[in-house]
Structures are given as C-alpha cells and as structure tokens.
Design a protein around this motif. Structure first.
Motif, PDB file in Angstrom:
ATOM      1  N   GLY A 785       0.806  -1.209   0.000  1.00  0.00           N
ATOM      2  CA  GLY A 785       0.000   0.000   0.000  1.00  0.00           C
ATOM      3  C   GLY A 785       0.842   1.264   0.000  1.00  0.00           C
ATOM      4  N   ILE A 786       0.143   2.362   0.198  1.00  0.00           N
ATOM      5  CA  ILE A 786       0.777   3.685   0.274  1.00  0.00           C
ATOM      6  C   ILE A 786       0.448   4.281   1.635  1.00  0.00           C
ATOM      7  N   GLY A 787       1.448   4.831   2.302  1.00  0.00           N
ATOM      8  CA  GLY A 787       1.238   5.427   3.614  1.00  0.00           C
ATOM      9  C   GLY A 787       1.684   6.885   3.648  1.00  0.00           C
ATOM     10  N   VAL A 788       0.896   7.740   4.328  1.00  0.00           N
ATOM     11  CA  VAL A 788       1.256   9.147   4.522  1.00  0.00           C
ATOM     12  C   VAL A 788       0.959   9.510   5.971  1.00  0.00           C
ATOM     13  N   MET A 789       1.980  10.012   6.674  1.00  0.00           N
ATOM     14  CA  MET A 789       1.787  10.476   8.049  1.00  0.00           C
ATOM     15  C   MET A 789       2.315  11.904   8.171  1.00  0.00           C
ATOM     16  N   ILE A 790       1.563  12.718   8.921  1.00  0.00           N
ATOM     17  CA  ILE A 790       1.939  14.118   9.099  1.00  0.00           C
ATOM     18  C   ILE A 790       1.985  14.446  10.587  1.00  0.00           C
ATOM     19  N   SER A 791       3.011  15.235  10.970  1.00  0.00           N
ATOM     20  CA  SER A 791       3.160  15.632  12.363  1.00  0.00           C
ATOM     21  C   SER A 791       3.526  17.103  12.457  1.00  0.00           C
ATOM     22  N   GLU A 792       3.065  17.743  13.515  1.00  0.00           N
ATOM     23  CA  GLU A 792       3.519  19.103  13.799  1.00  0.00           C
ATOM     24  C   GLU A 792       4.762  19.016  14.666  1.00  0.00           C
ATOM     25  N   ILE A 793       5.873  19.606  14.163  1.00  0.00           N
ATOM     26  CA  ILE A 793       7.154  19.521  14.856  1.00  0.00           C
ATOM     27  C   ILE A 793       7.709  20.929  15.042  1.00  0.00           C
ATOM     28  N   ASP A 794       7.780  21.374  16.287  1.00  0.00           N
ATOM     29  CA  ASP A 794       8.318  22.713  16.592  1.00  0.00           C
ATOM     30  C   ASP A 794       7.644  23.810  15.781  1.00  0.00           C
ATOM     31  N   GLY A 795       6.326  23.746  15.663  1.00  0.00           N
ATOM     32  CA  GLY A 795       5.592  24.797  14.974  1.00  0.00           C
ATOM     33  C   GLY A 795       5.605  24.692  13.465  1.00  0.00           C
ATOM     34  N   LYS A 796       6.195  23.625  12.935  1.00  0.00           N
ATOM     35  CA  LYS A 796       6.223  23.418  11.497  1.00  0.00           C
ATOM     36  C   LYS A 796       5.617  22.060  11.157  1.00  0.00           C
ATOM     37  N   VAL A 797       5.539  21.769   9.860  1.00  0.00           N
ATOM     38  CA  VAL A 797       4.901  20.538   9.410  1.00  0.00           C
ATOM     39  C   VAL A 797       5.953  19.542   8.937  1.00  0.00           C
ATOM     40  N   GLY A 798       5.847  18.305   9.437  1.00  0.00           N
ATOM     41  CA  GLY A 798       6.701  17.219   8.968  1.00  0.00           C
ATOM     42  C   GLY A 798       5.844  16.164   8.286  1.00  0.00           C
ATOM     43  N   ILE A 799       6.289  15.676   7.141  1.00  0.00           N
ATOM     44  CA  ILE A 799       5.517  14.692   6.365  1.00  0.00           C
ATOM     45  C   ILE A 799       6.416  13.530   5.986  1.00  0.00           C
ATOM     46  N   VAL A 800       5.891  12.319   6.077  1.00  0.00           N
ATOM     47  CA  VAL A 800       6.598  11.143   5.570  1.00  0.00           C
ATOM     48  C   VAL A 800       5.633  10.334   4.703  1.00  0.00           C
ATOM     49  N   SER A 801       6.126   9.867   3.576  1.00  0.00           N
ATOM     50  CA  SER A 801       5.330   9.010   2.694  1.00  0.00           C
ATOM     51  C   SER A 801       6.095   7.721   2.442  1.00  0.00           C
ATOM     52  N   VAL A 802       5.395   6.588   2.453  1.00  0.00           N
ATOM     53  CA  VAL A 802       6.019   5.291   2.189  1.00  0.00           C
ATOM     54  C   VAL A 802       5.214   4.528   1.143  1.00  0.00           C
ATOM     55  N   VAL A 803       5.906   3.717   0.349  1.00  0.00           N
ATOM     56  CA  VAL A 803       5.265   2.910  -0.691  1.00  0.00           C
ATOM     57  C   VAL A 803       5.865   1.506  -0.634  1.00  0.00           C
ATOM     58  N   SER A 804       5.018   0.492  -0.700  1.00  0.00           N
ATOM     59  CA  SER A 804       5.502  -0.891  -0.648  1.00  0.00           C
ATOM     60  C   SER A 804       6.220  -1.261  -1.942  1.00  0.00           C
ATOM     61  N   ASP A 805       7.084  -2.272  -1.884  1.00  0.00           N
ATOM     62  CA  ASP A 805       7.924  -2.651  -3.023  1.00  0.00           C
ATOM     63  C   ASP A 805       7.112  -3.083  -4.232  1.00  0.00           C
ATOM     64  N   ASP A 806       5.982  -3.760  -4.010  1.00  0.00           N
ATOM     65  CA  ASP A 806       5.209  -4.258  -5.142  1.00  0.00           C
ATOM     66  C   ASP A 806       4.624  -3.120  -5.971  1.00  0.00           C
ATOM     67  N   LEU A 807       4.195  -2.039  -5.286  1.00  0.00           N
ATOM     68  CA  LEU A 807       3.627  -0.911  -6.020  1.00  0.00           C
ATOM     69  C   LEU A 807       4.712  -0.114  -6.754  1.00  0.00           C
ATOM     70  N   ILE A 808       5.895  -0.082  -6.185  1.00  0.00           N
ATOM     71  CA  ILE A 808       7.010   0.600  -6.862  1.00  0.00           C
ATOM     72  C   ILE A 808       7.353  -0.136  -8.152  1.00  0.00           C
ATOM     73  N   LYS A 809       7.400  -1.463  -8.054  1.00  0.00           N
ATOM     74  CA  LYS A 809       7.825  -2.271  -9.205  1.00  0.00           C
ATOM     75  C   LYS A 809       6.735  -2.375 -10.259  1.00  0.00           C
ATOM     76  N   GLU A 810       5.496  -2.653  -9.844  1.00  0.00           N
ATOM     77  CA  GLU A 810       4.429  -2.941 -10.797  1.00  0.00           C
ATOM     78  C   GLU A 810       3.720  -1.679 -11.318  1.00  0.00           C
ATOM     79  N   LYS A 811       3.536  -0.673 -10.436  1.00  0.00           N
ATOM     80  CA  LYS A 811       2.758   0.509 -10.843  1.00  0.00           C
ATOM     81  C   LYS A 811       3.599   1.790 -10.911  1.00  0.00           C
ATOM     82  N   LYS A 812       4.890   1.652 -10.659  1.00  0.00           N
ATOM     83  CA  LYS A 812       5.814   2.787 -10.747  1.00  0.00           C
ATOM     84  C   LYS A 812       5.391   3.957  -9.849  1.00  0.00           C
TER      85      LYS A 812
END
Length: 860
Positions: A785-812
């Motif tokens: 799957g695809i994951g997106v998490m967002i956090s407020e860090i010291d008054g600013k925005v932090g974002i992380v996105s992750v993608v599983s290997d199968d979606l990277i390979k098959e769906k680019k």
C-alpha cells in the motif's frame, strides 16, 4: 593579452607619466552615508575635489572596485542580457588634482589606446560636451583622430555627476565601433553592443549644491574611468565581456555545477547573471556589507535572490552561490587580497542567505506560475500590483525579480499599484510607531504642541554633564492627572538610539513631584509630571529637576557596554558585524547585529572575556560633542549607512578601543561599568542575531539568582539527576508506545483507491528522524500500500510518505512524488527515495487539508 596583463599595463603606463599607483578604496564607503556603494574611482578623492582634503601626490592611478545597482547608475536590467553591463566592475582610472588638465588627459588616453594597445584608430570615436570647445580643440591638436569622429552631446551623455550633489563637470568619452560600418556615427551613444564606451575622461570643475546650483571648485581636476571588463573584451577580440578570462572561470564553474553547457541563449543569460552577481556579493561582503532588509543590505539580498532564481532555470536548486566564492578568490585575490582573507565569512554569509531564501523560492515560483495561468485564461498580460506586492511581502520577491519573471513570459507588472501598496505599508508602519509612542506615554498630545517649537526656544539638554539642574518653566499643559511641563533646560534624556528615557523628580520649593516620562516634540523636551496634589504650575516658575541617579547610572553602564560589545564582536566574529538595533535600559541591554549564523559558546566566551578585559583597563571616556560631521569621519568614528546625521554629531570614544557616533549618555571611564555578563544569544530574523547582557548591579542580581538556585538544590542534585534520568526513560517508553499505537490505528483504518490500500493519519513526532522511523514502522506493518503520516514539529509541518515494493515495481508509484504534492498544500517541498520520502512545510493550519488530499493525489 590576459586580463591581468591589461590591468598591469594600464597602471604601468600612468606610473611612467608620474602617477602614484594607489590601492582601491573599499566598495562599501562607510565614511560616506550619501553612497550605497563606491560607484566610481573618484569616490575616495571626493574630499580633494571639494577642497576639504589633500594628498601628498598630485597624480594618481588605480583600479577601483565599483558597484552600480541603484539610482542614476543602475544597469541591473541589462546585466546578463547584454554583453557589457555589470553590477560589479573594475574601473581603471588616472587623476590629476589641480595639476594637468584636458590637454594631457586626452593626449595620454589616445597614446595608450593606439600606441601601446594598438587599437585601430579608424574604429575610435570621441564625444565632448556640447559647450566644451576646449576639449574639442585638444582632440584635434593632440591626436590624429579622424575629425569626423568627434561628436557633441548634451548633459545626458557628456556631463558627469557622482550623485545629486557633489563634484561634477563636462566629460569626453571614447567609444569603439565594432561594426562593419566604420563611419556610422549614429551608433555612438545609441546603446548598441556594436559601439561601446570604453573610457570616460571627466573634467571636474564644479560642485553642485543641494539646490542644484553649480559652483566653481578651487582647482580643476581630471578624473578618468575605463571599464576594465570592456577593454579586456576589445583587446581579447571577444564579442562579449563574459567571454573574456575575467568571467569564463566563473562560467565554467557554473557549467560544472549545473551540468549544462554554455550554449543555449537562455542558459547563457542565467550563467552570466550568476557570474556577475557572485562577484558583486563576494567583493561587497569582503568589505563589510551583509544581506539585509535596508540600504545596501537589501541591494545584496536582491542580487542574491535574483541569482538564486536564475540558478533554478539551470537546475541549481540547492545552495550553490557559496560554492563559487573560491573561484572569485582564485582569480582576483592577487589584486584584492581582502577577498582571500575574508573568504570563509563570505561563504558562510552567502550560504546562510541562500538556505533562508530557498525555503520560500519554490513556493513563490509556484504561485507566480499559477498566477500567469490564471491571467492567460483571462487573456490579460499585466500582473496586478496587488499580486506583485504579495510576492514581495509574503515571499520576499523583490519587484525587479518579479518583473524579470514576468518579462520572460511576455507579461508586464502594474508597478504603479505596487508602489501605492508599498507606500500604504510604510504609512501603516509610521502610524503604528506613533500609536506605540502614544501608548507608551499614555498621553493625549493633541493640543497645540505641534506649533510649540515655533513659539518657544529649544530646551537646553544638560544631562551629559549633570543630573540635576536649576530650570525655569516655559510652558505647561494639563492632561488628566498629569501635567506636561516644558523647561528652558533639563538633564532628562529623552528615549533615543535605543537608550530609554530618564525618570526623576521636580522640586518646587518644598513640593516634590515625580517626573514619570519625558518626550520630545520639535526642539522642546516635555516632562510628564504626576500632580496628584493639584499644585498649580505656571510659566516663569523656578524649579529644580533631578534625574533618578541610580537608574541613570545603570543605563549608562549598559549603554557604554554596548560599544565595547560591538567592538569585541567585530574583532572576534569579523568586520561584517554591524549594529542593527538595540535596547539600553536600567535592568539589561539588548544588542541586535548582523551575522550569518549562531554565535558559538566559544565565541561568546571570547567576546565576554575581551569586553571585561577592556573594561578593567580603566579606559577614559572622550566625548566629542557637537563635532562637525566631516571632522568626525576623519577621526575614524564608526558609522553605518542608513543612520541619519546632522552637520554636527557626538562621538563616543573609550581609549583607543572603541569610537562610534552616538548621542547617548555614558560612564566617565570603563571601570565604572563594573562587570559585563552575556545572558543569551538568539536569532531575530534572517541574518540578524541578538545578544542580551547585564552590567554592574545587573550582574550582582544575576549572581544572586544563580546562588539561590544552587543553595536550594545542592543537597539533592545527585538524587534529582537520578530521578530525572529514570523519569525520562519511562516517559520515552510511554511516548514510544503511544506513537506505535497511533501507527496501529492508521494500519487498521485504511481506505482503498484504485485497488490500492492507502494508510494515512496525523501522528506525534519529536523530530524528522523520529517521523522517518515511524514511516519505516508503518511500511513494515501495512505490507502492501501507500502510507502518509503528518506531524507538527516545533511549529512546522513534517511529512513522511512510504510505498511498498510491489507498487514501486508494478505501478511505478514513488514516495517522493506523493510527498511533494502533499507538501505543496502546507507551503513546503521535499523528496527522497522511491520507498520512503520526507518533506517539510510551514502552514500547520492545513495539516488536515493535506491529509484529506492524499486520495485525490493518488487518483490523479
């Protein structure tokens, strides 16, 4: 010939004619607030031309560092787009101070050009001022120039002025025709690259006053200026100054950094702009200027941001200008050694400024592009002034940078409306300041005080020499429970230059009234007196006024300490340090200064040690009061562009350590300051730092507070530290469990988009490294799957996105693409690897909106 050979041949030629080779003056004229930058070779000799100074020689020659970016001599729009305009350039020059005049200047110029450098005479043209028959005669008698190649022009082209006021006079310019039509005089002064001016012979015989009138100078002088870069292009047979060995090392370095060749016209423009601007920044910073929000600092900030934006056009998105400084140093430090000795500071200042601007540049460009699209739909070609102002006010885009971007898209900007908005902003700031003053004094000064200075003599300030004065009441006004009193003389200092105003007492026979504030309107000092007893005060009464001496002495200690602090920082951090604001009160001092990075603990210790060392030397105060401005400059008193000075100034000097323009009150010798202690160092704005410190009684109070804290805790310090470590460990474990539990909640509440599981949510992270680790945890738990998490860090925005290997390979599908789109919503950008990418942003209020957009981004 190389450029180095050309420069040296010029100097040697005039040395053979009896000229003294003198070094270039700094490009930052600290001794002349009428100039942003040195813009001509004659700047350092201005006092000679005015008759207020002299030199031990009558003839001089040099190569002068010049910057022309504002006012009459503003070539910024042409820089990089044509072949021969620059913001920084060297001006080769020769001078006569009341010695030789037009005849020799014309004869020697022709000799150097045609006999030493062998330039073809048939390509050279001379121009003279329309009434200067004397110069016209010497061109005919002292040279063998074709008479048809001597042309007359008016003030615009052949009357030289350094500024709106000052030395000036007719000039005779030498142009070279590079076209195939050698007899085409219409090219002269036509702004064509086929016929360019290479030398200007100025005959200084007048001084223009503030009313625009011309006055004969005591002696006639010669001031010539040759564009070094232009003559190099001519002698090296190059079509562009940028193709000479003056610029090609820089352009080659830009090619290497960008991976783009110097071939395509648009790319060439970008590289030329960058090469020009990095020279300007390097030389200006080496001589003490720094990017900022006012005066010359703003000019440098404009240039740096302009260069950074052109860098974007050739794929230079990370800070890169600082990496070009060494190229400038390698090619010019043998002539200008100051850039070598200041190289490290220059690189650090430029890098800090680049990093600050890069955070908003991409977002600003994105908004600009969206604006252009919207206007194209409406078939409009003028960018509204409101939008231009928004780019400036919100993203720091100088109006000229927006104009450049607009021109590239075949748009123009509504500069008139932009200027209206700028003026409105200045007016709001002015009113805000007035309101602040009104609130500070809690007064209604709307009575006829605006005309007081027309009917009452100025109040004499006695506070430099005494803290109590006998005075006479000149005027009185009532304001609720307070009385506003104007005296003929007073020792009370009115808030100015960062130093707070005095408080104290007014004695009328046996009556004692408190003076709680003082203000200045026009030339009168107004004493705000508490009069709860209701005693009548009337004009003509004799009173005794006395400043609160303990409070004033604390203020004076702190004020004098700021001068020692300023000098110490310039010695330890570098000469680029300049005061940019201060507060001097009885309890502490605050000092704002230009610097490109946090001052380290080691540096702070060194600064504090030097200040205290000098304080203990018992350096005497030498207070130069009502000193003529020019005399104060000659004394070497420190001053900076932007400060307002009258004909007479006060100069504060302690021994041979520090000497600055200052109107405040001070201790009589440095030992009276006592001890100096820095409390804190912090950031105020981009490129501006702040130090807070105490002296004298303030240090005693600080020591007592430290002692009290030690006494209250010394018996249990060991126990408390153990307890603290235990609690911190337990807290960290609890936080980790809480955060991992948050990930479990995200894993269990996925949604499906196009057959793909999407995991998203808001989490709590202490820093970006922790958020990244949480991304790894989510990626492992979600399987596919695809994951997106967002956090407020010291008054600013932090974002992380992750993608599983199968979606990277098959769906680019790549995590970096997703995180970039999400980051745009919160005013940021980012990137990373295909399986995990991070981003930052500024607008925490849009975190929920950003999370809501994830499905749409994946759907797109």
């Amino acid at each position: 010939m190389t450029s180095n050979e050309i420069r040296q041949q010029f100097l040697d030629f005039f040395k053979s004619k009896g000229h003294r080779i003198v070094p270039s003056a700094p490009v930052v004229p600290h001794g002349d607030p009428t100039l942003l930058f040195a813009n001509a070779g004659m700047n350092q000799f201005k006092d000679v031309f005015l008759g207020t100074g002299s030199r031990e020689y009558k003839r001089a020659t040099d190569t002068q560092k010049c910057i022309r970016v504002s006012g009459k001599h503003n070539d910024l729009e042409e820089v990089g787009h044509d072949t021969y305009h620059h913001t920084f350039f060297e001006m080769l020059g020769n001078w006569s101070f009341g010695d030789y005049y037009k005849k020799e200047a014309i004869k020697w110029a022709w000799e150097l050009l045609t006999e030493v450098w062998k330039l073809p005479k048939e390509r050279l043209w001379a121009t003279v001022y329309r009434t200067d028959d004397e110069a016209l005669k010497f061109w005919s008698s002292e040279t063998d120039i074709n008479p048809k190649h001597i042309l007359k022009f008016d003030e615009k082209d052949n009357f030289w002025e350094m500024g709106e006021t000052g030395p000036c006079g007719p000039c005779s310019e030498i142009h070279i025709n590079l076209s195939d039509d050698l007899e085409n005089g219409s090219l002269v002064n036509a702004g064509s690259p086929l016929c360019i001016e290479i030398w200007n012979l100025v005959f200084i015989q007048y001084n223009r006053d503030s009313e625009g009138k011309l006055h004969d100078l005591p002696s006639k002088h010669v001031d010539t200026g040759m564009g070094f870069e232009r003559v190099c292009a001519v002698l090296q047979k190059k079509k562009s100054n940028y193709d000479t060995d003056v610029f090609m090392p820089l352009i080659n370095a830009v090619e290497k950094l960008s991976g783009i060749s110097y071939q395509n016209e648009d790319d060439m423009i970008s590289m030329r702009v960058i090469a020009d601007h990095i020279r300007t920044l390097t030389f200006a910073i080496a001589d003490g200027a720094t990017p900022g929000n006012e005066g010359r600092g703003y000019v440098l900030r404009r240039l740096l941001r302009r260069a950074a934006r052109y860098g974007r056009k050739i794929n230079l998105k990370e800070p890169f200008l600082n990496k070009l400084v060494h190229v400038v140093v390698e090619n010019f430090s043998h002539v200008f050694p100051e850039i070598k000795s200041n190289q490290s500071n220059i690189e650090k200042i430029i890098k800090a400024e680049e990093e600050s601007f890069n955070a908003t540049l991409d977002r600003g460009i994105e908004l600009f592009d969206a604006l252009i699209k919207k206007l194209n739909v409406k078939n409009e070609k003028v960018i509204p002034g409101d939008d231009v102002f928004k780019l400036y006010d919100t993203f720091g885009f100088p109006v000229d940078l927006t104009a450049v971007m607009a021109r590239e898209q075949e748009f123009s900007i509504d500069e008139k409306r932009f200027n209206e908005l700028m003026n409105e902003q200045k007016e709001r700031a002015r009113k805000s300041t007035a309101t602040k003053i009104s609130k500070t004094f809690n007064l209604n000064l709307s009575y006829s005080i605006t005309t007081v200075d027309q009917i009452i003599k100025p109040t004499i300030f006695t506070g430099y020499d005494e803290l109590r004065s006998d005075a006479t009441i000149i005027d009185v006004r009532n304001d609720n429970n307070k009385v506003l009193v104007i005296l003929d003389r007073t020792p009370f200092y009115v808030e100015s230059g960062g130093q707070v105003g005095d408080k104290g007492n007014l004695f009328l026979d046996d009556t004692h009234l408190r003076v709680v504030e003082v203000a200045k309107v026009g030339a009168q000092i107004i004493h705000v007196v508490e009069n709860e007893s209701g005693i009548e005060l009337i004009a003509g009464m004799k009173v005794l006024v006395e400043v609160d001496s303990a409070r004033r002495w604390n203020i004076m200690r702190n004020h004098s300490a700021t001068h020692f602090l300023h000098k110490a920082m310039r010695q330890i951090l570098g000469q680029h340090v300049q005061q940019s604001g201060s507060y001097v009160g009885p309890d502490y001092l605050r000092f704002d200064f230009t610097h490109f990075q946090k001052v380290s603990e080691t540096e702070l210790e060194a600064i504090e040690f030097l200040v205290n060392e000098k304080i203990r030397e018992n350096l005497p105060l030498n207070h130069h009061k009502d000193t003529p401005f020019d005399e104060a400059k000659k004394m070497g008193a420190l001053m900076f562009f932007g400060d307002k000075y009258g004909d007479k100034v006060n100069v504060v000097q302690f021994g041979d350590f520090t000497m600055e323009f200052c109107g405040g009150t001070h201790v009589k010798n440095s030992s009276q300051i006592g001890l100096f202690k820095i409390l804190s160092e912090s950031s105020v704005a981009s490129g501006i730092r702040r130090i807070e410190a105490v002296t004298g009684a303030g240090v005693e109070k600080y020591i007592k507070e430290i002692q009290l804290r030690i006494e209250n805790g010394e018996l249990r310090i060991g126990e408390l530290n153990d307890e603290k470590r235990k609690l911190e460990k337990e807290l960290a474990e609890l936080k980790l469990k809480e955060k991992l539990g948050g990930i479990d909640a995200i894993v269990s509440s996925w949604v499906e988009v196009k057959g793909i599981k999407v995991f998203k949510g808001r989490v709590s992270a202490s820093n970006m490294d922790e958020l990244k680790s949480m991304g790894d945890e989510l990626r492992e738990k979600m399987k596919s799957g695809i994951g997106v998490m967002i956090s407020e860090i010291d008054g600013k925005v932090g974002i992380v996105s992750v993608v599983s290997d199968d979606l990277i390979k098959e769906k680019k599908i790549l995590a970096g693409n997703i995180v970039k789109e999400v980051a745009k919503i919160v005013g940021g950008s980012g990137g990373g690897r295909p399986h995990l990418a991070t981003a930052g942003g500024k607008d925490v209020s849009k975190i929920d909106e950003a999370l809501a957009s994830v499905e749409n981004i994946i759907n797109a």
